[in-house]
Design an enzyme around this catalytic site. Structure first.
Site, short mmCIF file in Angstrom:
data_model
loop_
_atom_site.label_atom_id
_atom_site.label_comp_id
_atom_site.label_asym_id
_atom_site.label_seq_id
_atom_site.Cartn_x
_atom_site.Cartn_y
_atom_site.Cartn_z
N SER A 79 44.08 44.69 52.50
CA SER A 79 42.74 45.25 52.58
C SER A 79 41.93 44.55 53.66
CB SER A 79 42.03 45.13 51.23
OG SER A 79 41.91 43.77 50.89
N GLU A 210 37.70 35.02 38.76
CA GLU A 210 37.94 36.43 39.09
C GLU A 210 36.65 37.23 38.94
OE1 GLU A 210 41.18 37.31 36.17
OE2 GLU A 210 42.17 38.13 37.93
#
Ligand code: PLP
Length: 325
Positions: A79, A210
């Site tokens: 990405s 996260e």
């Protein structure tokens, strides 16, 4: 059980990287210390070549190619930051590179990847499987696929960030780190960092961070198996991974003490902190580890805490919009 990487792999990666990677600074902030009651050491990988730590792993992997592999070159799907890292490493090592990127990746990242001389193949991440596209290119052209995290040479390269941080803290005359906060996408960075920390600062707790919307590694560690999730909606685009890797999970299971989560609002508050107080441009994903500490998700008063600031690649328009939101 033997782990996929050991400290010697990280030390060897550090020797390969020394002539080409930046030794990024380890910065302190009185404001961060006052706000958290901890002694905080920020390892600024937003100032690394290509603007993120990913250069470490990619260069460590590509520099170990055989002659035949060098001639055919490298393929990567990413990405963004891993793409630029493979593209730049390939250029430095004089080999071709093809990068498979999502159509909706930030324009700055697509342009930068092309700027390094790589061929870019775009795909639709909601309907196409990037791993299959990458594997097909590798097969058709004989190129070597370098995954963004689930690869021993990539993980070892990423671990050099923690190795340098721990050396820098010692050089400042400080005692060993009590805790190390590291962002988690697929787990390449934290795997390498945890193996480095375990060797150099055995008492240091390694804490993964996260995005709350994409806590697949937190779930995976709780269940003892790799959990797959749907594409998470979060501004932390570098941590929108759907699952950990086999190799990274094996290391995280063994060497990561816990994984915690932060919200997008906490990431934005942390981007503002970095801009205002430390004059640092940090992308949303790069704020994950710092957000856990600065926004009070984890209290580590009285401790020496290392924080990996993982990257700084963000479109200016998006950056401005987030800072003024
Ligand atoms: C890739 C990336 C991450 C996540 O790293 P993993 O090795 O996949 O866990 C975090 N921050 C930035 C800036 C990244 O580019």
């Amino acid at each position: 059980m033997t782990l996929p990487i050991c400290f010697d792999d990280i030390a060897a990666a550090a020797r390969r990287l020394a002539p080409v990677a930046h030794r990024t600074p380890t910065l302190r902030s009185r404001t961060a210390d006052a706000r958290t009651g901890a002694s905080v050491f920020f390892k600024c990988e937003n100032l690394q070549r290509i603007g993120a730590f990913k250069f470490r792993g990619a260069y460590n992997a590509l520099s170990q190619f055989s002659e035949a592999q060098r001639r055919a070159g490298a393929v990567a799907f990413s990405s963004g930051n891993h793409a630029q890292a493979v593209a730049l490493s390939a250029r430095l090592l004089g080999m071709p590179a093809t990068i498979v990127m999502p159509k909706d990746a930030p324009a700055i990242k697509i342009e930068a990847t092309r700027g390094y001389g790589a061929e870019v193949v775009l795909y639709d991440r909601r309907h196409e499987d990037r791993e299959a596209i990458g594997a097909r290119l590798a097969k058709d052209r004989g190129m070597t696929l370098i995954p963004p995290y689930d690869h021993a040479h990539v993980m070892a390269g990423q671990g050099t960030a923690a190795l340098e941080l721990i050396e820098d803290v010692a050089a400042m005359g400080e005692g060993p780190l009590d805790a190390l906060l590291v962002c988690v996408g697929g787990g390449g960075l934290i795997s390498g960092c945890a193996v480095a920390a375990r060797h150099l600062a055995p008492a240091c707790k390694v804490i993964g961070v996260e995005p709350q919307a994409g806590n697949d590694v937190q779930q995976s560690l709780a269940l003892g198996r790799i959990v797959h999730i749907a594409l998470p909606e979060t501004i932390a685009d570098g941590a929108q991974t759907l699952h950990a890797g086999e190799l990274t999970f094996a290391v995280m299971r063994e060497c990561v003490d816990e994984v915690i989560t932060v919200t997008d609002a906490q990431l934005i508050a942390t981007m503002k902190f970095f801009a205002e107080r430390m004059k640092l441009v940090v992308e949303p994903t790069g704020c994950l580890a710092a957000a856990a500490l600065l926004q009070g998700v984890r209290h580590l008063e009285g401790q020496r805490v290392g924080v990996i600031v993982s990257g700084g690649n963000v479109d200016l328009a998006r950056y401005a919009a987030l800072l003024t939101s």
